[in-house]
Design a protein around this motif. Structure first.
Motif, PDB file in Angstrom:
ATOM      1  N   UNK A 231       0.841  -1.203   0.000  1.00 51.73           N
ATOM      2  CA  UNK A 231       0.000   0.000   0.000  1.00 51.73           C
ATOM      3  C   UNK A 231       0.875   1.250   0.000  1.00 51.73           C
ATOM      4  N   UNK A 232       1.963   1.209   0.778  1.00 54.92           N
ATOM      5  CA  UNK A 232       2.878   2.351   0.807  1.00 54.92           C
ATOM      6  C   UNK A 232       3.510   2.570  -0.560  1.00 54.92           C
ATOM      7  N   UNK A 233       3.851   1.481  -1.249  1.00 55.93           N
ATOM      8  CA  UNK A 233       4.443   1.602  -2.583  1.00 55.93           C
ATOM      9  C   UNK A 233       3.465   2.236  -3.560  1.00 55.93           C
ATOM     10  N   UNK A 234       2.182   1.965  -3.374  1.00 55.28           N
ATOM     11  CA  UNK A 234       1.167   2.518  -4.275  1.00 55.28           C
ATOM     12  C   UNK A 234       0.733   3.923  -3.862  1.00 55.28           C
ATOM     13  N   UNK A 235       1.113   4.360  -2.662  1.00 56.43           N
ATOM     14  CA  UNK A 235       0.630   5.643  -2.142  1.00 56.43           C
ATOM     15  C   UNK A 235       1.525   6.828  -2.463  1.00 56.43           C
ATOM     16  N   UNK A 236       2.733   6.566  -2.840  1.00 54.34           N
ATOM     17  CA  UNK A 236       3.626   7.678  -3.159  1.00 54.34           C
ATOM     18  C   UNK A 236       4.996   7.501  -2.531  1.00 54.34           C
ATOM     19  N   UNK A 237       5.951   8.255  -3.076  1.00 53.96           N
ATOM     20  CA  UNK A 237       7.345   8.116  -2.678  1.00 53.96           C
ATOM     21  C   UNK A 237       7.591   8.456  -1.208  1.00 53.96           C
ATOM     22  N   UNK A 238       6.989   9.519  -0.709  1.00 52.66           N
ATOM     23  CA  UNK A 238       7.238   9.936   0.679  1.00 52.66           C
ATOM     24  C   UNK A 238       6.759   8.887   1.676  1.00 52.66           C
ATOM     25  N   UNK A 239       5.554   8.383   1.476  1.00 52.28           N
ATOM     26  CA  UNK A 239       5.014   7.365   2.389  1.00 52.28           C
ATOM     27  C   UNK A 239       5.803   6.064   2.286  1.00 52.28           C
ATOM     28  N   UNK A 240       6.184   5.696   1.056  1.00 54.44           N
ATOM     29  CA  UNK A 240       6.983   4.488   0.835  1.00 54.44           C
ATOM     30  C   UNK A 240       8.335   4.605   1.530  1.00 54.44           C
ATOM     31  N   UNK A 241       8.977   5.759   1.439  1.00 58.37           N
ATOM     32  CA  UNK A 241      10.261   5.967   2.116  1.00 58.37           C
ATOM     33  C   UNK A 241      10.108   5.871   3.630  1.00 58.37           C
ATOM     34  N   UNK A 242       8.998   6.389   4.153  1.00 53.92           N
ATOM     35  CA  UNK A 242       8.756   6.330   5.593  1.00 53.92           C
ATOM     36  C   UNK A 242       8.586   4.880   6.064  1.00 53.92           C
ATOM     37  N   UNK A 243       7.808   4.082   5.318  1.00 49.97           N
ATOM     38  CA  UNK A 243       7.608   2.671   5.674  1.00 49.97           C
ATOM     39  C   UNK A 243       8.924   1.903   5.539  1.00 49.97           C
ATOM     40  N   UNK A 244       9.680   2.178   4.492  1.00 45.51           N
ATOM     41  CA  UNK A 244      10.977   1.524   4.326  1.00 45.51           C
ATOM     42  C   UNK A 244      11.931   1.877   5.457  1.00 45.51           C
ATOM     43  N   UNK A 245      11.852   3.100   5.954  1.00 46.85           N
ATOM     44  CA  UNK A 245      12.691   3.492   7.093  1.00 46.85           C
ATOM     45  C   UNK A 245      12.327   2.684   8.332  1.00 46.85           C
ATOM     46  N   UNK A 246      11.050   2.437   8.523  1.00 48.36           N
ATOM     47  CA  UNK A 246      10.607   1.617   9.660  1.00 48.36           C
ATOM     48  C   UNK A 246      11.104   0.183   9.489  1.00 48.36           C
ATOM     49  N   UNK A 247      10.909  -0.368   8.303  1.00 42.21           N
ATOM     50  CA  UNK A 247      11.349  -1.746   8.047  1.00 42.21           C
ATOM     51  C   UNK A 247      12.869  -1.871   8.064  1.00 42.21           C
ATOM     52  N   UNK A 248      13.566  -0.796   7.748  1.00 35.41           N
ATOM     53  CA  UNK A 248      15.020  -0.813   7.723  1.00 35.41           C
ATOM     54  C   UNK A 248      15.662  -0.605   9.081  1.00 35.41           C
ATOM     55  N   UNK A 249      14.865  -0.242  10.087  1.00 37.67           N
ATOM     56  CA  UNK A 249      15.413  -0.071  11.434  1.00 37.67           C
ATOM     57  C   UNK A 249      15.760  -1.440  12.025  1.00 37.67           C
ATOM     58  N   UNK A 250      16.479  -1.421  13.132  1.00 33.06           N
ATOM     59  CA  UNK A 250      16.871  -2.679  13.768  1.00 33.06           C
ATOM     60  C   UNK A 250      15.650  -3.502  14.157  1.00 33.06           C
TER      61      UNK A 250
END
Length: 130
Positions: free
Chosen positions: A48-67
């Motif tokens: 859903x984040x990938x389909x919602x736009x770059x800013x939201x996708x980057x935010x979700x990826x930052x969460x998933x990329x955390x420890x």
């Protein structure tokens, strides 16, 4: 009035049975099945984040990329692999194979070891390809 419960046999439960590998893997198989429901929500959120736009996708990826995010994703990967291997073990039993006590015990232990090894291998390959 007579106490009729004294003559009834007790229903077996986990305090009566000795925990054996096949029992433990059956319990873990059920737990990983439940965990996959919640992990699939994470996959849906990412899509859903990938389909919602770059800013939201980057935010979700930052969460998933955390420890913590990577630890949760690692656990999800393990649950997925372990549940798949447990499903193959159950499929083998559905076909009528592998009921011998020693073989089923070895297979239960092998399922655990293989799921850990395959999960680590998947993550190593993921980091190499990345």
């Amino acid at each position: 009035m007579a106490n009729v419960t004294n003559n009834r046999p007790l229903s077996p439960h986990l305090q009566i049975y000795k925990l054996i590998p096949t029992m433990a893997m059956s319990i873990v198989h059920r737990i990983t099945g439940g965990a996959l429901y919640f992990g699939t929500i994470l996959v849906a959120w990412w899509l859903i984040a990938a389909a919602s736009g770059q800013a939201y996708f980057d935010w979700v990826n930052a969460i998933y990329g955390s420890f913590i995010g990577r630890l949760i994703l690692f656990g999800y990967t393990w649950a997925l692999v372990h549940h798949m291997l447990g499903g193959l073990r159950h499929f083998m039993w559905d076909l009528g194979y592998g009921f011998e006590k020693h073989f089923s015990t070895k297979l239960a232990k092998a399922t655990l070891v293989a799921s850990i090894c395959l999960t680590v291998l998947i993550w190593i390959v993921g980091y190499i390809v990345r």
